[in-house]
Write a protein that holds these residues in place. Structure first.
Motif, PDB file in Angstrom:
ATOM      1  N   ALA A   1       0.835  -1.209   0.000  1.00  7.82           N
ATOM      2  CA  ALA A   1       0.000   0.000   0.000  1.00  7.82           C
ATOM      3  C   ALA A   1       0.865   1.253   0.000  1.00  7.82           C
ATOM      4  O   ALA A   1       0.577   2.246  -0.672  1.00  7.82           O
ATOM      5  N   SER A   2       1.977   1.188   0.777  1.00  6.28           N
ATOM      6  CA  SER A   2       2.890   2.334   0.835  1.00  6.28           C
ATOM      7  C   SER A   2       3.528   2.600  -0.524  1.00  6.28           C
ATOM      8  O   SER A   2       3.642   3.747  -0.965  1.00  6.28           O
ATOM      9  N   ASP A   3       3.955   1.529  -1.188  1.00  7.02           N
ATOM     10  CA  ASP A   3       4.553   1.677  -2.523  1.00  7.02           C
ATOM     11  C   ASP A   3       3.550   2.269  -3.501  1.00  7.02           C
ATOM     12  O   ASP A   3       3.879   3.143  -4.319  1.00  7.02           O
ATOM     13  N   ALA A   4       2.319   1.810  -3.431  1.00  3.80           N
ATOM     14  CA  ALA A   4       1.280   2.323  -4.324  1.00  3.80           C
ATOM     15  C   ALA A   4       1.026   3.800  -4.037  1.00  3.80           C
ATOM     16  O   ALA A   4       0.859   4.624  -4.948  1.00  3.80           O
ATOM     17  N   GLY A   5       1.010   4.178  -2.736  1.00  2.00           N
ATOM     18  CA  GLY A   5       0.803   5.580  -2.370  1.00  2.00           C
ATOM     19  C   GLY A   5       1.929   6.475  -2.857  1.00  2.00           C
ATOM     20  O   GLY A   5       1.704   7.589  -3.346  1.00  2.00           O
ATOM     21  N   ALA A   6       3.183   5.960  -2.728  1.00  2.00           N
ATOM     22  CA  ALA A   6       4.340   6.736  -3.194  1.00  2.00           C
ATOM     23  C   ALA A   6       4.276   6.957  -4.701  1.00  2.00           C
ATOM     24  O   ALA A   6       4.566   8.045  -5.206  1.00  2.00           O
ATOM     25  N   ALA A   7       3.882   5.922  -5.432  1.00  2.00           N
ATOM     26  CA  ALA A   7       3.772   6.039  -6.888  1.00  2.00           C
ATOM     27  C   ALA A   7       2.674   7.031  -7.262  1.00  2.00           C
ATOM     28  O   ALA A   7       2.833   7.862  -8.169  1.00  2.00           O
ATOM     29  N   ALA A   8       1.560   6.968  -6.536  1.00  2.00           N
ATOM     30  CA  ALA A   8       0.454   7.896  -6.820  1.00  2.00           C
ATOM     31  C   ALA A   8       0.872   9.330  -6.521  1.00  2.00           C
ATOM     32  O   ALA A   8       0.571  10.261  -7.272  1.00  2.00           O
ATOM     33  N   LYS A   9       1.612   9.531  -5.402  1.00  2.00           N
ATOM     34  CA  LYS A   9       2.083  10.874  -5.041  1.00  2.00           C
ATOM     35  C   LYS A   9       3.070  11.401  -6.084  1.00  2.00           C
ATOM     36  O   LYS A   9       3.039  12.577  -6.474  1.00  2.00           O
ATOM     37  N   LYS A  10       3.950  10.525  -6.548  1.00  2.00           N
ATOM     38  CA  LYS A  10       4.912  10.929  -7.565  1.00  2.00           C
ATOM     39  C   LYS A  10       4.195  11.365  -8.846  1.00  2.00           C
ATOM     40  O   LYS A  10       4.538  12.385  -9.466  1.00  2.00           O
ATOM     41  N   ALA A  11       3.167  10.610  -9.231  1.00  2.00           N
ATOM     42  CA  ALA A  11       2.393  10.967 -10.430  1.00  2.00           C
ATOM     43  C   ALA A  11       1.658  12.285 -10.225  1.00  2.00           C
ATOM     44  O   ALA A  11       1.611  13.145 -11.111  1.00  2.00           O
ATOM     45  N   THR A  12       1.098  12.471  -9.010  1.00  2.00           N
ATOM     46  CA  THR A  12       0.382  13.722  -8.708  1.00  2.00           C
ATOM     47  C   THR A  12       1.337  14.915  -8.735  1.00  2.00           C
ATOM     48  O   THR A  12       1.028  15.976  -9.275  1.00  2.00           O
ATOM     49  N   ASP A  13       2.538  14.717  -8.132  1.00  2.00           N
ATOM     50  CA  ASP A  13       3.529  15.793  -8.111  1.00  2.00           C
ATOM     51  C   ASP A  13       3.980  16.162  -9.533  1.00  2.00           C
ATOM     52  O   ASP A  13       4.157  17.338  -9.863  1.00  2.00           O
ATOM     53  N   ALA A  14       4.164  15.136 -10.360  1.00  2.00           N
ATOM     54  CA  ALA A  14       4.575  15.396 -11.750  1.00  2.00           C
ATOM     55  C   ALA A  14       3.489  16.161 -12.494  1.00  2.00           C
ATOM     56  O   ALA A  14       3.771  17.099 -13.259  1.00  2.00           O
ATOM     57  N   LYS A  15       2.250  15.783 -12.262  1.00  2.00           N
ATOM     58  CA  LYS A  15       1.132  16.471 -12.914  1.00  2.00           C
ATOM     59  C   LYS A  15       1.033  17.920 -12.439  1.00  2.00           C
ATOM     60  O   LYS A  15       0.813  18.845 -13.232  1.00  2.00           O
ATOM     61  N   ALA A  16       1.245  18.114 -11.125  1.00  2.00           N
ATOM     62  CA  ALA A  16       1.195  19.469 -10.567  1.00  2.00           C
ATOM     63  C   ALA A  16       2.330  20.320 -11.121  1.00  2.00           C
ATOM     64  O   ALA A  16       2.155  21.501 -11.441  1.00  2.00           O
TER      65      ALA A  16
END
Length: 313
Positions: free
Chosen positions: A68-83
């Motif tokens: 779950a942590s790995d999935a959250g980190a990947a989602a945050k990275k994608a969100t940060d890139a989009k931002a």
């Protein structure tokens, strides 16, 4: 009798053997003790291999949490890139808008400057000019200075000096006298070109004197102090006296009428007034020699007072 005893013994022995066998079976193969003499019976030992230990409940929870942590980190990275991409796009839009705004502001400033300035169309003498803006022409008398009139010593020099300062350029007109116009209807203005006060420049060079101010009854003007100070400090510019062989006063070598002048006026009244056009010409104007005058004037100011307007060329 013997037979019955023998049978009894055999039965007892069989019971003992059965009891022994039952005891050995209950102890397991590794606990069988050899009793008595003789060879011990062969015993087969069977070992069961260790079973694979299944993950406990804590290990499973940790694995799920890590996933779950790995999935959250990947989602945050994608969100940060989009931002970051959105921020970069917004910055580009803002930069483009800033550039457009600056270009528009520069164009507006240029248009405003053009609207606030006048084109010089004619230099009449050292203190009088014609200007034009948006199809409107106005005659302007400089505030606070005086230069020689036509036919006087220094007329040509002062006019040429002013032409060198403002000729063919756009000028800014600024009010500052007690009156807005003089008795001839000319605008009373300071004349600045590229931040230079043309009237003050003429005083400093000796082509004009400070006059028409609070010292002689015309009221104080806003730049009077600077004009008077410059007048005191400046030398008087040299000039060629009229009829002395110089270029002043519109004469040539002292000769009058001028060479090529078909319809000369008296030398004391050289300005020609043509009543067909109501244009006045003075020596040095392009069409002076071919103009037939109905009236002759001593100065252009006299001609204007009579209703004529100065030639523009």
């Amino acid at each position: 009798m013997r037979s019955r005893r023998t049978n009894g013994l055999i039965m007892i022995g069989s019971l003992v053997v059965l009891a022994a066998l039952a005891g050995n079976a209950s102890r397991g193969p590794d606990e069988i003790a050899l009793a008595g003499a003789g060879q011990a019976p062969a015993v087969t030992v069977t070992r069961t291999p260790l079973a694979t230990v299944a993950p406990t409940g804590d290990d499973a929870s940790k694995a799920v949490a890590k996933k779950a942590s790995d999935a959250g980190a990947a989602a945050k990275k994608a969100t940060d890139a989009k931002a970051a991409a959105a921020k970069a796009a917004a910055a580009k839009v803002a930069a483009d808008k800033t550039a457009k705004d600056k270009a528009k502001a520069a164009a507006d400033a240029k248009a405003k400057a053009a609207a606030a300035t006048w084109a010089v169309t004619k230099v009449v003498d050292g203190d009088t000019i014609w200007v034009s803006r948006a199809g409107v022409s106005s005659k302007v008398r400089f505030i606070g200075i005086d230069t020689p009139e036509s036919g006087q010593c220094g007329f040509t020099e002062a006019r040429n000096a002013l032409r060198g300062i403002i000729g063919g350029q756009r000028v800014t007109l600024t009010a500052g006298a007690q009156d807005d116009v003089d008795r001839y209807g000319r605008l009373l203005r300071y004349v600045d070109v590229s931040g230079v006060d043309a009237g003050l420049r003429l005083i400093k060079k000796g082509y004009a004197v400070a006059r028409y101010d609070s010292r002689d009854g015309y009221g104080r003007h806003t730049r009077e102090t600077a004009y008077v100070r410059a007048d005191i400090a400046s030398p008087k510019a040299a000039c060629a006296e009229p009829d002395s062989g110089g270029s002043s006063g519109g004469t040539s070598g002292g000769a009058w009428p001028l060479s090529g002048d078909r319809y000369p006026c008296p030398q004391t009244r050289p300005v020609k007034g043509n009543e067909d056009s109501w244009i006045a010409h003075e020596p040095g104007d392009r069409y002076y020699n071919v103009t037939k005058p109905e009236q002759c004037f001593a100065t252009m100011s006299d001609a204007e007072s009579a209703g004529f307007r100065p030639a523009k060329v």
